[in-house]
Scaffold this motif. Structure first.
Motif, PDB file in Angstrom:
ATOM      1  N   ARG A 280       8.032 -34.552 -47.531  1.00  0.00           N
ATOM      2  CA  ARG A 280       8.673 -34.853 -46.321  1.00  0.00           C
ATOM      3  C   ARG A 280      10.044 -34.129 -46.398  1.00  0.00           C
ATOM      4  N   TYR A 281      10.043 -33.526 -45.250  1.00  0.00           N
ATOM      5  CA  TYR A 281      11.542 -32.811 -45.015  1.00  0.00           C
ATOM      6  C   TYR A 281      12.022 -32.809 -43.628  1.00  0.00           C
ATOM      7  N   GLU A 282      13.053 -33.307 -43.557  1.00  0.00           N
ATOM      8  CA  GLU A 282      14.010 -33.546 -42.218  1.00  0.00           C
ATOM      9  C   GLU A 282      15.289 -32.929 -42.455  1.00  0.00           C
ATOM     10  N   ARG A 283      15.585 -32.164 -41.375  1.00  0.00           N
ATOM     11  CA  ARG A 283      16.941 -31.516 -41.606  1.00  0.00           C
ATOM     12  C   ARG A 283      18.010 -32.803 -41.566  1.00  0.00           C
ATOM     13  N   ALA A 284      17.596 -33.589 -40.541  1.00  0.00           N
ATOM     14  CA  ALA A 284      18.780 -34.603 -40.274  1.00  0.00           C
ATOM     15  C   ALA A 284      18.935 -35.608 -41.502  1.00  0.00           C
ATOM     16  N   GLY A 311      -2.565 -35.446 -37.908  1.00  0.00           N
ATOM     17  CA  GLY A 311      -2.109 -34.161 -37.595  1.00  0.00           C
ATOM     18  C   GLY A 311      -1.279 -33.664 -38.482  1.00  0.00           C
ATOM     19  N   ILE A 312      -1.053 -33.901 -39.646  1.00  0.00           N
ATOM     20  CA  ILE A 312      -0.089 -33.210 -40.666  1.00  0.00           C
ATOM     21  C   ILE A 312      -0.991 -32.074 -41.266  1.00  0.00           C
ATOM     22  N   PRO A 313       0.163 -30.868 -41.243  1.00  0.00           N
ATOM     23  CA  PRO A 313      -0.589 -29.543 -41.889  1.00  0.00           C
ATOM     24  C   PRO A 313      -0.990 -29.740 -43.243  1.00  0.00           C
ATOM     25  N   VAL A 314      -2.074 -29.144 -43.675  1.00  0.00           N
ATOM     26  CA  VAL A 314      -2.515 -29.255 -45.094  1.00  0.00           C
ATOM     27  C   VAL A 314      -2.571 -27.655 -45.411  1.00  0.00           C
ATOM     28  N   ILE A 315      -1.937 -27.434 -46.612  1.00  0.00           N
ATOM     29  CA  ILE A 315      -1.899 -25.874 -46.758  1.00  0.00           C
ATOM     30  C   ILE A 315      -2.540 -25.991 -48.212  1.00  0.00           C
ATOM     31  N   GLU A 316      -3.253 -24.967 -48.438  1.00  0.00           N
ATOM     32  CA  GLU A 316      -3.845 -24.915 -49.775  1.00  0.00           C
ATOM     33  C   GLU A 316      -3.006 -23.826 -50.618  1.00  0.00           C
ATOM     34  N   ASP A 317      -2.388 -24.016 -51.523  1.00  0.00           N
ATOM     35  CA  ASP A 317      -1.680 -23.413 -52.593  1.00  0.00           C
ATOM     36  C   ASP A 317      -1.837 -23.982 -54.039  1.00  0.00           C
ATOM     37  N   LYS A 318      -2.774 -23.316 -54.587  1.00  0.00           N
ATOM     38  CA  LYS A 318      -3.038 -24.008 -55.814  1.00  0.00           C
ATOM     39  C   LYS A 318      -2.238 -24.184 -56.897  1.00  0.00           C
ATOM     40  N   PHE A 348       6.908 -21.273 -42.492  1.00  0.00           N
ATOM     41  CA  PHE A 348       5.567 -20.950 -41.944  1.00  0.00           C
ATOM     42  C   PHE A 348       5.241 -22.028 -40.867  1.00  0.00           C
ATOM     43  N   ILE A 349       5.048 -23.114 -41.402  1.00  0.00           N
ATOM     44  CA  ILE A 349       4.823 -24.320 -40.393  1.00  0.00           C
ATOM     45  C   ILE A 349       5.510 -24.525 -38.975  1.00  0.00           C
ATOM     46  N   SER A 350       6.838 -24.211 -39.209  1.00  0.00           N
ATOM     47  CA  SER A 350       7.528 -24.466 -38.057  1.00  0.00           C
ATOM     48  C   SER A 350       7.489 -23.225 -36.990  1.00  0.00           C
ATOM     49  N   THR A 351       7.188 -22.021 -37.727  1.00  0.00           N
ATOM     50  CA  THR A 351       7.106 -20.656 -36.710  1.00  0.00           C
ATOM     51  C   THR A 351       5.564 -20.682 -36.206  1.00  0.00           C
ATOM     52  N   HIS A 352       4.777 -21.385 -36.859  1.00  0.00           N
ATOM     53  CA  HIS A 352       3.292 -21.525 -35.909  1.00  0.00           C
ATOM     54  C   HIS A 352       2.990 -22.926 -35.809  1.00  0.00           C
ATOM     55  N   LYS A 353       4.008 -23.819 -35.485  1.00  0.00           N
ATOM     56  CA  LYS A 353       3.641 -25.188 -35.236  1.00  0.00           C
ATOM     57  C   LYS A 353       2.775 -25.463 -33.889  1.00  0.00           C
ATOM     58  N   GLN A 354       2.750 -24.610 -32.946  1.00  0.00           N
ATOM     59  CA  GLN A 354       2.110 -24.858 -31.625  1.00  0.00           C
ATOM     60  C   GLN A 354       0.606 -24.365 -31.942  1.00  0.00           C
ATOM     61  N   HIS A 355       0.577 -23.250 -32.690  1.00  0.00           N
ATOM     62  CA  HIS A 355      -0.711 -22.618 -33.028  1.00  0.00           C
ATOM     63  C   HIS A 355      -1.510 -23.346 -34.266  1.00  0.00           C
ATOM     64  N   TYR A 356      -0.771 -23.878 -35.254  1.00  0.00           N
ATOM     65  CA  TYR A 356      -1.258 -24.572 -36.655  1.00  0.00           C
ATOM     66  C   TYR A 356      -2.202 -25.441 -36.514  1.00  0.00           C
ATOM     67  N   SER A 357      -3.124 -25.517 -37.189  1.00  0.00           N
ATOM     68  CA  SER A 357      -3.722 -26.840 -37.262  1.00  0.00           C
ATOM     69  C   SER A 357      -4.136 -26.976 -38.606  1.00  0.00           C
ATOM     70  N   THR A 358      -4.710 -28.004 -39.324  1.00  0.00           N
ATOM     71  CA  THR A 358      -4.873 -28.156 -40.641  1.00  0.00           C
ATOM     72  C   THR A 358      -5.821 -27.161 -41.140  1.00  0.00           C
ATOM     73  N   GLY A 359      -5.702 -26.512 -42.280  1.00  0.00           N
ATOM     74  CA  GLY A 359      -6.430 -25.231 -42.520  1.00  0.00           C
ATOM     75  C   GLY A 359      -5.869 -24.816 -43.801  1.00  0.00           C
TER      76      GLY A 359
END
Length: 362
Positions: A280-284, A311-318, A348-359
């Motif tokens: 979890r990361y919130e700038r505020a 709807g939380i992004p899941v990023i694979e980075d082993k 990466f998530i913030s710049t692709h937020k509108q087009h990003y889905s879990t993957g």
């Protein structure tokens, strides 16, 4: 025979709790020879520093009474009471100082061995104390044999000392009939001092041995069997089965709280099914990203499922998932060495937020 076998089976040293309970019940190591030695030493001290002066005063008082008996009137009860009162006073002045020294020595010898404590268990009437079998064991058992040997040693030692001293003073004792009566107290005092000094030397050896033996005997009586040690461990630290169950329940509660925090995560880093770390990361809110949940295998799959449902992004980075899972605990901020890698994922998530889905991240 069975009691001997039971004692032989007690191979384990007493635990601190067993020793503490024994002391609390008044069962403490105690040497009977220490008060005896203290009494002899007190008598020797009193004879050296107190008896000579007080004895001289007593002799003077008795001389006045013996040389002038007519000076005491015995015509009435009050005259007799006055006479006895005077004699009692002179005797008290003579006896009180050495008696006081004896009392103090006895108290000190007991206090040095064990502190003062009131234990009702020791004075409570017990039927076992009237048992003939236990009484026979106390007399003819190991403890009784040791006490008999100590008494025999004292009898022989004191007898030998008395014989040696009296033999060496035989001439002076026989000539005592020819000397002035006023010189008798000094003669008696000198012989008594020699007897007491020799008795103290003999008793101090016995006391030293008895102090060690009483302590070792007490510890031997408190020995425990292996089963008793195990039972005490269970009572003090808890049954291992119950403790394991409690740990399992605690892990279950922690896991439920952790899963409840997954919907608050900003992203989940996976590997792809063996590890999962929810951050979890919130700038505020300030600070570095915080690990709100992590797990392996089934828990990792559960974290991914909850993240996908919300709807939380899941990023694979082993490599990153494995390193975070091993290095960071739940509810802790990530260390500085992970800042760059995690910042890239968040960017990466913030710049692709509108087009990003879990993957997956390629």
């Amino acid at each position: 025979m069975s009691e001997s076998v039971d004692q032989d089976s007690k191979t384990e040293e007493a635990t601190p709790r067993k020793i503490e309970d024994s002391i609390g019940k008044g069962n403490v190591p105690f040497s009977r020879e220490a008060p005896i030695f203290a009494s002899l030493l007190a008598m020797l001290t009193a004879a050296l520093f107190l008896m000579r002066e007080s004895g001289s005063r007593l002799v003077v008082a008795l001389e006045q009474f013996i040389e002038n008996p007519a000076g005491w009137s015995l015509e009435s009860d009050s005259d007799a009471a006055l006479l006895f009162g005077t004699v009692a006073r002179d005797l008290a002045i003579f006896l009180l100082p050495p008696v006081a020294v004896l009392m103090v020595a006895g108290l000190v010898s007991s206090l040095i061995q064990n502190p003062v404590s009131f234990v009702g268990e020791r004075i409570r009437p017990q039927a076992s104390r009237l048992s003939l079998g236990k009484g026979w064991k106390r007399i003819f058992g190991m403890h009784g044999q040791v006490e008999f040997l100590k008494s025999l040693f004292k009898f022989v030692a004191i007898g030998a000392i008395t014989f040696i001293v009296v033999s060496s003073e035989q001439g002076r004792i026989l000539n005592a009939m020819l000397i002035e009566p006023g010189s008798l107290p000094e003669l008696v005092l000198g012989i008594a001092l020699r007897l007491l000094a020799a008795a103290c030397v003999a008793t101090v050896v016995l006391m030293a041995v008895d102090l060690v033996w009483s302590r070792l005997s007490w510890l031997r009586e408190l020995r425990m069997t292996r089963q008793e040690v195990k039972e005490e461990y269970k009572q003090s630290d808890g049954d291992p089965i119950v403790k394991a169950r409690q740990r399992s329940l605690a892990r279950d509660r922690l896991r439920k709280r952790m899963m409840a925090s997954v919907p608050r995560a900003t992203l989940v880093i996976a590997n792809p099914t063996h590890y999962a770390v929810a951050l979890r990361y919130e700038r505020a809110e300030g600070g570095a990203p915080v690990v709100v949940a992590k797990g392996q295998d089934l828990i990792a799959l559960k974290i991914r499922k909850i993240a996908e449902e919300h709807g939380i992004p899941v990023i694979e980075d082993k490599p990153l998932a494995r390193a975070l899972c091993k290095s960071v605990e739940v509810n802790m901020m990530i260390p500085a060495e992970f800042y760059q890698a995690v910042a890239q994922l968040i960017h990466f998530i913030s710049t692709h937020k509108q087009h990003y889905s879990t993957g997956n991240r390629q």
